[in-house]
Structure formats: structure tokens, C-alpha cells
Scaffold this motif. Sequence first.
Motif, PDB file in Angstrom:
ATOM      1  N   TYR A  38      12.824   4.023   3.395  1.00 58.63           N
ATOM      2  CA  TYR A  38      12.177   3.268   2.318  1.00 58.63           C
ATOM      3  C   TYR A  38      12.744   1.855   2.292  1.00 58.63           C
ATOM      4  N   LEU A  39      11.876   0.889   2.550  1.00 59.19           N
ATOM      5  CA  LEU A  39      12.258  -0.528   2.585  1.00 59.19           C
ATOM      6  C   LEU A  39      13.446  -0.757   3.515  1.00 59.19           C
ATOM      7  N   GLY A  40      13.432  -0.075   4.658  1.00 59.79           N
ATOM      8  CA  GLY A  40      14.459  -0.292   5.676  1.00 59.79           C
ATOM      9  C   GLY A  40      15.714   0.538   5.513  1.00 59.79           C
ATOM     10  N   ILE A  41      15.792   1.362   4.476  1.00 62.14           N
ATOM     11  CA  ILE A  41      16.985   2.179   4.230  1.00 62.14           C
ATOM     12  C   ILE A  41      16.652   3.641   4.473  1.00 62.14           C
ATOM     13  N   LEU A  42      17.492   4.330   5.273  1.00 66.35           N
ATOM     14  CA  LEU A  42      17.308   5.748   5.533  1.00 66.35           C
ATOM     15  C   LEU A  42      17.961   6.566   4.416  1.00 66.35           C
ATOM     16  N   ILE A  43      17.144   7.338   3.717  1.00 66.01           N
ATOM     17  CA  ILE A  43      17.617   8.120   2.577  1.00 66.01           C
ATOM     18  C   ILE A  43      17.567   9.605   2.927  1.00 66.01           C
ATOM     19  N   ASP A  44      18.665  10.316   2.695  1.00 69.21           N
ATOM     20  CA  ASP A  44      18.666  11.758   2.926  1.00 69.21           C
ATOM     21  C   ASP A  44      18.706  12.484   1.591  1.00 69.21           C
ATOM     22  N   GLU A  45      18.501  13.793   1.621  1.00 69.34           N
ATOM     23  CA  GLU A  45      18.357  14.561   0.383  1.00 69.34           C
ATOM     24  C   GLU A  45      19.645  14.629  -0.437  1.00 69.34           C
ATOM     25  N   ASN A  46      20.793  14.342   0.175  1.00 70.52           N
ATOM     26  CA  ASN A  46      22.056  14.350  -0.555  1.00 70.52           C
ATOM     27  C   ASN A  46      22.517  12.957  -0.954  1.00 70.52           C
ATOM     28  N   LEU A  47      21.716  11.953  -0.613  1.00 66.93           N
ATOM     29  CA  LEU A  47      22.058  10.551  -0.894  1.00 66.93           C
ATOM     30  C   LEU A  47      23.441  10.188  -0.351  1.00 66.93           C
ATOM     31  N   SER A  48      23.749  10.711   0.833  1.00 68.84           N
ATOM     32  CA  SER A  48      25.052  10.428   1.449  1.00 68.84           C
ATOM     33  C   SER A  48      25.029   9.122   2.245  1.00 68.84           C
ATOM     34  N   LYS A  99      -1.496  13.814   5.419  1.00 69.10           N
ATOM     35  CA  LYS A  99      -0.634  14.124   6.563  1.00 69.10           C
ATOM     36  C   LYS A  99       0.599  13.235   6.593  1.00 69.10           C
ATOM     37  N   LYS A 100       0.486  12.013   6.095  1.00 61.40           N
ATOM     38  CA  LYS A 100       1.626  11.098   6.072  1.00 61.40           C
ATOM     39  C   LYS A 100       2.391  11.157   4.751  1.00 61.40           C
ATOM     40  N   THR A 101       1.861  11.912   3.793  1.00 59.86           N
ATOM     41  CA  THR A 101       2.518  12.039   2.493  1.00 59.86           C
ATOM     42  C   THR A 101       3.582  13.125   2.573  1.00 59.86           C
ATOM     43  N   LYS A 102       4.821  12.777   2.246  1.00 55.15           N
ATOM     44  CA  LYS A 102       5.931  13.726   2.316  1.00 55.15           C
ATOM     45  C   LYS A 102       6.798  13.563   1.080  1.00 55.15           C
ATOM     46  N   TYR A 103       7.631  14.564   0.845  1.00 55.32           N
ATOM     47  CA  TYR A 103       8.521  14.466  -0.309  1.00 55.32           C
ATOM     48  C   TYR A 103       9.932  14.879   0.093  1.00 55.32           C
ATOM     49  N   ILE A 104      10.883  14.425  -0.709  1.00 57.90           N
ATOM     50  CA  ILE A 104      12.289  14.746  -0.470  1.00 57.90           C
ATOM     51  C   ILE A 104      12.879  15.273  -1.777  1.00 57.90           C
ATOM     52  N   ASP A 132       0.815  -1.215   0.000  1.00 55.84           N
ATOM     53  CA  ASP A 132       0.000   0.000   0.000  1.00 55.84           C
ATOM     54  C   ASP A 132       0.852   1.269   0.000  1.00 55.84           C
ATOM     55  N   ASP A 133       2.151   1.127  -0.284  1.00 55.60           N
ATOM     56  CA  ASP A 133       3.060   2.265  -0.314  1.00 55.60           C
ATOM     57  C   ASP A 133       3.424   2.580  -1.758  1.00 55.60           C
ATOM     58  N   THR A 134       3.255   3.848  -2.145  1.00 54.64           N
ATOM     59  CA  THR A 134       3.581   4.276  -3.504  1.00 54.64           C
ATOM     60  C   THR A 134       4.592   5.410  -3.439  1.00 54.64           C
ATOM     61  N   ALA A 135       5.727   5.230  -4.088  1.00 55.79           N
ATOM     62  CA  ALA A 135       6.759   6.273  -4.163  1.00 55.79           C
ATOM     63  C   ALA A 135       6.862   6.740  -5.613  1.00 55.79           C
ATOM     64  N   CYS A 136       6.996   8.056  -5.804  1.00 54.74           N
ATOM     65  CA  CYS A 136       7.047   8.632  -7.142  1.00 54.74           C
ATOM     66  C   CYS A 136       8.313   9.474  -7.309  1.00 54.74           C
ATOM     67  N   LEU A 137       8.933   9.368  -8.463  1.00 53.63           N
ATOM     68  CA  LEU A 137      10.173  10.107  -8.739  1.00 53.63           C
ATOM     69  C   LEU A 137      10.018  10.918 -10.020  1.00 53.63           C
TER      70      LEU A 137
END
Length: 204
Positions: free
Chosen positions: A175-185, A118-123, A79-84
Motif C-alpha cells: 500500500y503506497l509503496g509499503i509492504l504490510i503483513d498481517e502482524n504489522l511487523s 479477482k484483484k480485491t483481497k483482504y488482510i 482508483d484504489d480504495t482501502a477499507c478498515l
Amino acid sequence: MGIFLDIKKAFDCVSHNILFQKLYLSKRRQICDVNGKLSEVCNIDIGVLQGSTLGPILFLCFINDLPSSNLFYSLLFADDTACLIGHGDLPTLYRLANTELQKIATWFKANKLAVNVKKTKYILFHLKQRKIDTSDLHLIYNDNDIDDDQDQNKITEISRISVKNPDTADKTYKYLGILIDENLSFDFHFEYLSKKLSRALYFL
């Protein structure tokens, strides 16, 4: 002793009517028990079987045409949808994202699905050394019909995940157990793994 029997099946002969009956999507009813008091029996004509193996598969079948409704690159997982989406110019990127997000909102309304805004966010992914000013740029979810009067209560600004946010929980996206930051560091993910491994080694 034993017998092994290999039965060949003809998938192109499956009856749709019988298949729909076996999916148990029709004639479903629900009743609630609160402190021994039963509610009236209600017919259920929405939703899929919760906690079942088939439920997520049916849901994915239901939303399988979502990616074709917009220009986002969509990742569907249960039930999770991610868009790029990407563009070299920041204002153009936001305009493009808002246009395609309106298409997604229209698709959700047409398919009678609700979005938890409220739970929808973007990076916003960008190089660490590049200065980004998004003070005048906003990502908006508009739940109004395009041709109707615009109810401001149905227009919501989507929160941005950023390392500059004071709220620690909004500095990364999991996302799927991985913490992603805006710089992909992946610095936050490595720190998270280090703490987790440290606790595990302590117990050992």
C-alpha cells in the motif's frame, strides 16, 4: 520591466452550466484505428479523461460519498480504495465486515461502477502469538441485488493475504509503496528495502 496583476476571483459566482462545459464531459466521442481500418464513431457518456490531471480529481469527487454508505473507515487514493474495520471477536468481525461489504456492493451498483473482485483481497491484522482459525469464516462480495434471486455466479469469496499462504505474492499487501503483513511487523518491508539498497550500493 513588468507588471504583476493580482485579480480577485469570486468563487461563489461560478456558473454550473459553463463549468460542466469546460470539464469536457459532454459531447465526447471515440473512434478506433485497427490496421488502418476505422471503427464507427461512438458517443462516450462514461469515464473521465485518461492520463489527465483532472481525471483522478473527478473520480475522487465521484466516489467521495462512498465512505458515508458504510461503517468501514475508508482510505481513497485515485482508483484504489482501502477499507478498515475492527472488532475483538473474530466471528463478529467477519459478520460485520460482510454486512458492510454488502452495502459497498450496493453503492457500486447504484453508481454504475464495476469492482474487480479477482484483484480485491483482504488482510486480517492480529497479534503474532495469537492463533487464528478462519477455516469457517469467509469474506464475500455479493454483486446481486438484495431483493432479487441470488445468482451464485455473482457471489465471490475474497482471497485473504496471509504469511501462511504458499503464494509468496499473497503474503503481504503493498500500500503506497509499503509492504504490510498481517502482524504489522514490517519484516517483509525491511527485507525488501535491504535488497533494494544492496543493489543500489552495488551499482555505486
